[in-house]
Design a protein around this motif. Sequence first.
Motif, PDB file in Angstrom:
ATOM      1  N   GLU A  79      -0.289   5.626   2.434  1.00 22.03           N
ATOM      2  CA  GLU A  79      -1.629   5.041   2.959  1.00 22.03           C
ATOM      3  C   GLU A  79      -1.520   4.702   4.415  1.00 22.03           C
ATOM      4  O   GLU A  79      -2.367   4.926   5.373  1.00 22.03           O
ATOM      5  CB  GLU A  79      -1.891   3.699   2.102  1.00 22.03           C
TER       6      GLU A  79
ATOM      7  N   GLU B 169       0.759  -1.264  -0.056  1.00 22.10           N
ATOM      8  CA  GLU B 169       0.154  -0.086   0.095  1.00 22.10           C
ATOM      9  C   GLU B 169       0.752   1.325   0.005  1.00 22.10           C
ATOM     10  O   GLU B 169       0.312   2.350  -0.244  1.00 22.10           O
ATOM     11  CB  GLU B 169      -1.093   0.003   1.168  1.00 22.10           C
TER      12      GLU B 169
ATOM     13  N   ASP C  57     -12.357   6.813   4.210  1.00 22.10           N
ATOM     14  CA  ASP C  57     -10.951   7.227   3.956  1.00 22.10           C
ATOM     15  C   ASP C  57     -10.973   8.888   3.676  1.00 22.10           C
ATOM     16  O   ASP C  57     -10.018   9.675   3.841  1.00 22.10           O
ATOM     17  CB  ASP C  57     -10.029   6.568   3.102  1.00 22.10           C
TER      18      ASP C  57
END
Length: 332
Positions: A85, A81, A160
């Motif tokens: 992130e 990721e 997110d």
Amino acid sequence: MRVVPVLTVAVTEEEFRKRKRLVMLFPGLIAFALYRSLKAMAWHDEALVLVLASGLFSALVALVAYAYGRERQIVELIREEGVPELAWVVLRIGFLYAIQLSLMVLALLKVATYSYVEHPDGPAMMALIIASTSVARDAFEIGHLRLLQRQGRPFVTFPDGKALWALVTGRGDLWAAPVAAATLAVGLAYMGLVAIAPIAATDLGHLGVLGILVGMACTLAFVQGLQPAMTAWEGLMQYSWRELLRFFMWPGVAFGWTYYLMTLGAISFLLAIPNPASWTRVLITAGIGGLMSLYGYYLGRCRWQEEKLHATIPPSLLRCPFIWGILTSKKA
């Protein structure tokens, strides 16, 4: 995650909930040990030290819980990721969220006349434990959702903040005017109530009035997002009072109270202003009203997009677990 159906289903499956309870247990125990350490050093009664300790500890909790939800080692996550992130998980879901929750707990106890300034032991312990366990829960759920997403399960939105930010920066024509109107209306309504009933300018009175005003603004914005082709009144008429009351309570009132308590905690304990002035309270109320109006509209659009995709989710799954059983999903 408790409003968008597909996210709700993903994090309320029985087997997943059992794992989540285990994930929340260990941070709480370690947070108690952290509290004892701070108390031994006589730092637990310093608000800034307390919230920073809560944030730093919860940042580590968030990383571990997210990795457990993703079913990956941390090293593997960095490779898959990337650092940005994971930095978002550590800083936003861990550090900042824990500070916000710690301030919320301190403010809630202040409203309940159990002041951190006068009796630091209990509030300090609760702030550390509640913040870390909440961070563990949310980071674990987000990690699980990310795992399902990578396995191919489609999500209309993801918790997110990216989709909300895209709406804010790219579609101001949809939300700017309604949010500005809601901000002004909530602020003026609170100002009028303070003039009529001065009790609305106390911490407890402010909490009650703000919850009602913000809940109404959030519910109206939610319906406008869910029924974009209708007027606000026509959209409201599409739902029973029980359905509207359910959203009014969660996230409307609940989130309004949360943001208010976070703000009150920061003002009372970080800025050391125990009794904010009336004009400060007006600005806080108007700001939270505008924020929750935007959030309600965004959630309404998410639900509208899911309905366009013919999502069929049992209404009972949309309830907040903290008010489970209070309402029914039958039409009025």
